[in-house]
Design a protein around this motif. Structure first.
Motif: not given
Ligand code: NAP
Ligand code: MG
Length: 403
Positions: A258-261, A118, A122-126
């Motif tokens: 702040k992004s999710e990638g 992980e 924590k908000n990085w999904k991609k």
């Protein structure tokens, strides 16, 4: 099972130390059993670079220009210690630097995202892909230590005799001065490589500089990107449903966090140097970073972002067991095979590349991994495999997917 056939050769650049050992395992277990591999082989191992006076590196780069797709193993960039260790005729230059100069390319680095490893954010999904402009700025700057009071000036003398002069500072005591440059041609190549790669991977492109403070230098980067985008890429981006997004560098950094990638972040040379290390460590591991050099005219060279893993190689030589992570090197192969397939209209090859990546990820998600990942995984009771057994475990998963 019938092996997949290829029409155009892949340029294969072998390398050094532990990654050279992995290279052979990968070919034996994950490539040869499934593909009738057509490759033009260049041995960029330091011994052979020295034997050929580094000509082999140039030949490999020209072959990449010719065929369009290469896969490269990590290589030693010699320093003084390596000159002694390998009894080198010269301290040969970095192969990556040589290849990059010939292809005039930009390097894109992206993490391989796996469940169980992980990211710290924590908000990085991609994945977040970093593109670093690899020419000029502070890396080609000249510096002066001003010894005492005096005037520092910036002077341009044109070939036509035109002179432009600016006062940098009137010193009343000692200080420091730095002169940086960049060239429009390089910035244009960088912009085109970024726009092409964004279209290629269907990801939105971010670019950021400090143009509010640097009204000529950084502003030129901003303007060149915008002009090329408007003239050559806007429609293609609209069709692909992706965006080009420009902002200030400090705003970009805040937004990245702040992004999710899931986008490409184009960086000036220094920003790319610093941010790529931050992104790769925050995503978990250098051993899970891929790297691809893309030229503005669409030539591709795939590799792992890490080096030759020297420490593991010396353990290997001493007869000790190693658990070296081959994931980024496997993804260099899958990336190159997929691109070769795309360019040749070879769907079987593209399909194989997808499956090879899926099999690698599934193997890790099933809890089988190398030691470096076992140390950071959130999965319970991971099985730690040695270098060779990990690749064999991927082969088993892959064979299960192919039947
Ligand atoms: P490295 O090969 O990137 O390895 C540094 C450390 O990171 C390793 O000792 C290991 O840590 C960990 N690591 C990196 N990749 C790993 C992997 N695949 N699996 C497990 N752990 C991994 O850097 P280096 O050892 O400092 O440099 C060795 C040589 O690589 C140098 O001669 C340098 O010139 C060259 N290099 C080449 C390239 C390239 O060709 N693109 C890039 C960078 C460096 P532990 O030892 O703690 O396990
Ligand atoms: Mg760095």
């Amino acid at each position: 099972m019938e092996k997949i056939q290829m029409t155009t050769p892949l340029v294969e650049m072998d390398g050094d130390e532990m990654t050279r050992i992995l290279w052979q395992f990968i070919k034996d277990e994950l490539i040869y059993p499934f593909i009738d591999l057509k490759s033009e082989y260049y041995d960029l191992g330091l011994v052979h670079r020295n034997e050929t006076d580094d000509q082999v590196t140039f030949d490999a780069a020209y072959a990449t220009k010719k065929y369009g797709v290469a896969v490269k193993c990590a290589t030693i960039t010699p320093n003084a210690a390596r000159v002694t260790e390998y009894n080198l005729k010269e301290m040969w230059k970095s192969p990556n630097g040589t290849i990059r100069a010939i292809l005039d390319g930009t390097v894109f680095r992206a993490p391989i995202v796996v469940k169980g490893i992980e990211p710290c954010v924590k908000n990085w999904k991609k994945p977040i892909t970093i593109a670093r402009h690899a020419y000029g700025d502070v890396y080609k700057s000249v510096e002066i230590k001003a010894p005492g009071a005096g005037k520092a000036e910036l002077v341009f003398t044109g070939e036509d005799g035109q002179v432009i002069r600016e006062t940098i500072h009137q010193f009343d005591g000692p200080g420091v001065i730095q002169g940086q440059h960049n060239v429009n041609r390089s910035i244009e190549s960088f912009a085109r490589s970024c726009f092409n790669y964004a279209l290629d991977t269907k990801q939105t492109l971010w670019f950021a500089t400090k143009d509010t403070i640097s009204k000529k230098y950084d502003h030129t980067f901003k303007d060149i990107f915008q002009e090329i985008f408007d003239a050559e890429y806007k429609e293609k981006f609209d069709e692909a449903g992706i965006e080009y997004f420009y902002t200030l560098i400090d705003d970009a950094v805040a937004r990245v966090m702040k992004s999710e990638g899931g986008y490409i972040w184009a960086c000036k040379n220094y920003d790319g140097d610093v941010m790529s290390d931050m992104i790769s460590s925050a995503f978990g591991s250098l051993a899970m970073m891929t790297s691809v050099l893309v030229s503005p005219d669409g030539k591709y060279e795939y590799e792992a972002a890490h080096g030759t893993v020297m420490r593991h190689y010396y353990k290997h030589l001493a007869g000790e067991e190693t658990s070296t992570n081959s994931v980024a090197t496997i993804f260099a192969w899958s990336g190159a095979l997929r691109k070769r397939g795309e360019l040749d209209g070879n769907t079987a090859l593209m399909d194989f590349a997808d499956k090879l990546e899926k099999a690698t990820i599934q193997t890790i998600e099933a809890g089988k991994m190398t030691k470096d990942l076992a140390l950071i995984t959130t999965l319970k009771d991971p099985v730690v495999l040695n270098s060779e057994n990990f690749i064999q475990a991927i082969r088993e998963t892959l064979e299960g997917m192919l039947v």
